[in-house]
Design a protein around this motif. Structure first.
Motif, short mmCIF file in Angstrom:
data_model
loop_
_atom_site.label_atom_id
_atom_site.label_comp_id
_atom_site.label_asym_id
_atom_site.label_seq_id
_atom_site.Cartn_x
_atom_site.Cartn_y
_atom_site.Cartn_z
N ALA A 213 80.71 68.54 46.18
CA ALA A 213 80.63 67.11 46.50
C ALA A 213 79.30 66.71 47.15
CB ALA A 213 81.78 66.76 47.44
N THR A 214 78.27 67.56 46.99
CA THR A 214 77.04 67.36 47.78
C THR A 214 76.56 65.91 47.81
OG1 THR A 214 76.43 69.50 46.83
CG2 THR A 214 74.80 68.43 48.25
N TYR A 215 76.37 65.30 46.63
CA TYR A 215 75.81 63.94 46.58
C TYR A 215 76.79 62.94 45.98
CZ TYR A 215 71.27 65.82 47.93
OH TYR A 215 70.25 66.41 48.61
N ALA A 216 78.08 63.16 46.23
CA ALA A 216 79.10 62.26 45.65
C ALA A 216 78.99 60.85 46.22
CB ALA A 216 80.49 62.82 45.91
N ASP A 217 78.25 60.68 47.31
CA ASP A 217 78.12 59.35 47.91
C ASP A 217 76.72 58.76 47.67
OD1 ASP A 217 76.93 61.33 49.50
OD2 ASP A 217 77.13 60.11 51.33
N ARG A 218 75.94 59.33 46.75
CA ARG A 218 74.56 58.85 46.55
C ARG A 218 74.17 58.73 45.09
NH1 ARG A 218 71.39 62.52 50.91
NH2 ARG A 218 73.40 62.90 51.91
N SER A 219 73.11 57.98 44.82
CA SER A 219 72.54 57.91 43.48
C SER A 219 71.09 58.39 43.52
CB SER A 219 72.55 56.48 42.96
OG SER A 219 73.84 55.95 43.03
N HIS A 220 70.66 59.10 42.49
CA HIS A 220 69.27 59.57 42.39
C HIS A 220 68.50 58.73 41.38
CE1 HIS A 220 70.62 63.08 44.47
NE2 HIS A 220 71.17 63.67 43.44
N GLU A 221 67.18 58.74 41.51
CA GLU A 221 66.38 58.18 40.41
C GLU A 221 66.43 59.18 39.25
OE1 GLU A 221 62.19 57.69 41.50
OE2 GLU A 221 62.28 59.51 42.69
N SER A 222 66.08 58.72 38.04
CA SER A 222 66.22 59.60 36.88
C SER A 222 65.11 60.64 36.86
CB SER A 222 66.20 58.79 35.59
OG SER A 222 64.86 58.47 35.27
N VAL A 223 65.35 61.73 36.12
CA VAL A 223 64.35 62.80 36.03
C VAL A 223 63.09 62.28 35.33
CG1 VAL A 223 63.94 65.15 35.25
CG2 VAL A 223 66.24 64.48 35.91
N GLY A 224 63.28 61.45 34.31
CA GLY A 224 62.14 60.89 33.59
C GLY A 224 61.23 60.08 34.51
N ASP A 225 61.84 59.26 35.37
CA ASP A 225 61.06 58.47 36.33
C ASP A 225 60.29 59.38 37.28
OD1 ASP A 225 62.10 56.27 35.18
OD2 ASP A 225 63.51 55.78 36.79
N ALA A 226 60.93 60.50 37.64
CA ALA A 226 60.29 61.43 38.58
C ALA A 226 58.98 61.95 37.99
CB ALA A 226 61.23 62.59 38.88
N GLU A 227 59.00 62.32 36.71
CA GLU A 227 57.79 62.86 36.10
C GLU A 227 56.71 61.78 35.99
OE1 GLU A 227 58.01 65.94 32.96
OE2 GLU A 227 56.76 64.55 31.81
N THR A 228 57.12 60.56 35.65
CA THR A 228 56.16 59.45 35.58
C THR A 228 55.50 59.24 36.94
OG1 THR A 228 57.60 58.42 33.96
CG2 THR A 228 55.93 57.01 34.95
N ARG A 229 56.31 59.26 38.00
CA ARG A 229 55.75 59.04 39.35
C ARG A 229 54.84 60.19 39.78
NH1 ARG A 229 59.99 57.73 43.68
NH2 ARG A 229 58.08 57.82 44.89
N LEU A 230 55.21 61.42 39.36
CA LEU A 230 54.35 62.56 39.67
C LEU A 230 52.98 62.37 39.03
CD1 LEU A 230 54.10 65.52 40.80
CD2 LEU A 230 54.98 66.32 38.60
N GLY A 231 52.97 61.95 37.77
CA GLY A 231 51.70 61.71 37.06
C GLY A 231 50.88 60.62 37.74
#
Ligand SMILES: [Zn+2]
Ligand SMILES: [Zn+2]
Length: 463
Positions: A213-231
């Motif tokens: 249940a680690t993050y059952a109370d949260r939402s993450h940004e998508s993996v695709g967005d993560a790579e875009t932001r890294l770039g």
């Protein structure tokens, strides 16, 4: 029907220390044998006290190689457990690197306290390098989707949990006195994570589901967005001649970031700048990744291309201490990836000490930063931080990208439960803090599970 009993000895009402005992088909089996992590003294007490006789455990089934799931294996072996330990082949090979490292950290910590004259009996290492190596002799590699008998009336199947390399959900079938099926989710990953495949839940009716249940109370940004932001971050900082310092866990996050950088490089989305992976453990773990292409996600473009995932012209792997120190003198644009992920120890400390005072640099967080860690203090924007005993005025920019999380968020957990398909008779919610556990229990009830428990530490249930 003969007795089937579950007892929760870890990750019950908390995240770490995953360990659940299943008594079935006349045997006793552990699901995971993880280390409790947290404040030194409390965690040490919990870890040292094994609440059953390890010599009378008939086998261990390991969901994955993270230390909070595998880190007590050497202790159980030290106290007489003699195997077998069932794990996927890649989890087995990761343990061969992770467990000796865990032993050496404990031995070094103790040595440090001893020299300071503050070593107490409770700061003694839980186990030694020899104990960690002895675990390896007991490991049995079981590939995904291969039905394997643990004993006559108890069979096991691993399914991909999509969390880290080798991570599995565990599907157990008991065929004594009527058929029963118990599923342990392990840590559930996310769709679209680099390198590894997406989570694949077991399907059909389940008598008892143990679910994280680690993050059952949260939402993450998508993996695709993560790579875009890294770039974007790299282009911006490189243009002003700064360094990008990335604290990253040696297992998982480190390889994912290298993979994303490789991807960005091939797409021409980052400039030609040197990338240093400055972590001996990270280098060893990357070697284990290289050994297991059979579990890569071949729907990913870079995997399908057949290119070496972790080798491209910009990247250099650093093991040697002198070479690591030499990176401090480096000027101009560069990326440095180093452990630990929360900047509590490891080589990242030297790079932060060297670089945090320069406004051109960026400290880029790609993982969760727990309370009371240096990582959290920098992430929260503290102006003055203490690194390796010295105070530094922070001038470097700070940014956080949450999309590389290896844990499913609330929507992904719900999707995983829906994909189980068949009815779930009872569910047990583990591996979370209070808010996450409560949120997961709600999701399960909304998805039609009538009996939902949030077990307390040491609590038993007869199935
Ligand atoms: Zn994990
Ligand atoms: Zn975990």
């Amino acid at each position: 029907m003969s007795a089937v009993r579950l007892t929760f000895w870890g990750a019950a009402g908390q995240v770490t220390g995953s360990m659940h005992m299943l008594e079935a088909a006349g045997g006793r089996f552990l699901l995971d044998a993880g280390l409790f992590q947290g404040h030194r003294v409390d965690a040490r007490t919990l870890n040292a006290r094994v609440p059953f006789d390890p010599r009378r455990v008939d086998g261990i089934v390991l969901s994955h190689a993270h230390i909070d799931h595998a880190g007590r294996l050497p202790l159980l072996v030290r106290e007489g457990f003699h195997g077998p330990i069932h794990a996927t082949p890649s989890s087995r090979d990761l343990c061969a690197v992770m467990l000796p490292d865990a032993a050496q950290i404990q031995e070094k910590d103790f040595e440090f306290l001893r020299r300071k004259g503050t070593a107490a009996p409770e700061s003694e290492p839980l186990y030694t390098l020899a104990d960690a190596l002895a675990v390896q002799d007991l490991m049995v590699g079981v590939p995904y989707r291969r039905l394997t008998h643990l004993r006559k009336h108890l069979a096991l199947e691993f399914l991909d949990a999509g969390h880290i390399l080798g991570s599995a959900s565990v599907d157990l079938r008991i065929t004594e006195g009527g058929n029963r099926r118990i599923v342990f989710s392990g840590d559930i990953g996310r769709s679209g994570l680099p390198i590894i495949r997406d989570p694949e839940p077991p399907t059909g009716p389940i008598d008892a589901l143990i679910i994280e249940a680690t993050y059952a109370d949260r939402s993450h940004e998508s993996v695709g967005d993560a790579e875009t932001r890294l770039g974007e971050a790299i282009r911006r900082v490189a243009a002003r001649g700064g360094k990008i310092l990335i604290p990253a866990f040696a297992l998982g996050r480190c390889q994912e970031v290298i993979y994303s950088l490789h991807h960005l490089y091939r797409a021409g989305k980052i400039p030609e700048l040197p990338i240093y992976v400055d972590s001996p453990l990270g280098v060893d773990i990357t070697t284990v990744f290289r050994m297991h292409p059979e579990v890569y996600d071949d729907r990913e473009h870079l995997v399908a291309s057949g290119a070496g995932l972790f080798d491209f012209p910009l990247v250099t792997y650093v093991r040697d201490v002198e070479q690591s120190k030499a990176l401090n003198g480096l000027r101009g644009p560069a990326v440095i990836i180093a452990a630990s992920g929360m900047a509590e120890s490891g080589r990242i400390l030297h790079h932060l000490a060297d670089g945090i005072g320069d406004h051109r640099n960026l400290v880029l967080f790609v993982g969760f930063q727990a309370e009371h860690t240096l990582g959290r203090r920098i992430q929260q924007g503290e102006e003055v931080v203490r690194i390796l005993g010295q105070e530094y005025r922070r001038q470097a920019e700070v940014e956080s990208i949450s999309g590389y999380s290896a844990h499913a968020d609330r929507n992904e957990l719900r999707a995983w439960v829906r994909r189980l398909g068949g009815p779930v008779r009872r569910a047990f919610v583990v591996h979370g803090e209070e808010a996450g556990l409560g949120a997961m229990a709600t999701i399960l009830r909304e998805e039609g599970v009538r009996e939902v428990h949030v077990p307390a530490h040491g609590e038993s249930f007869d199935l």
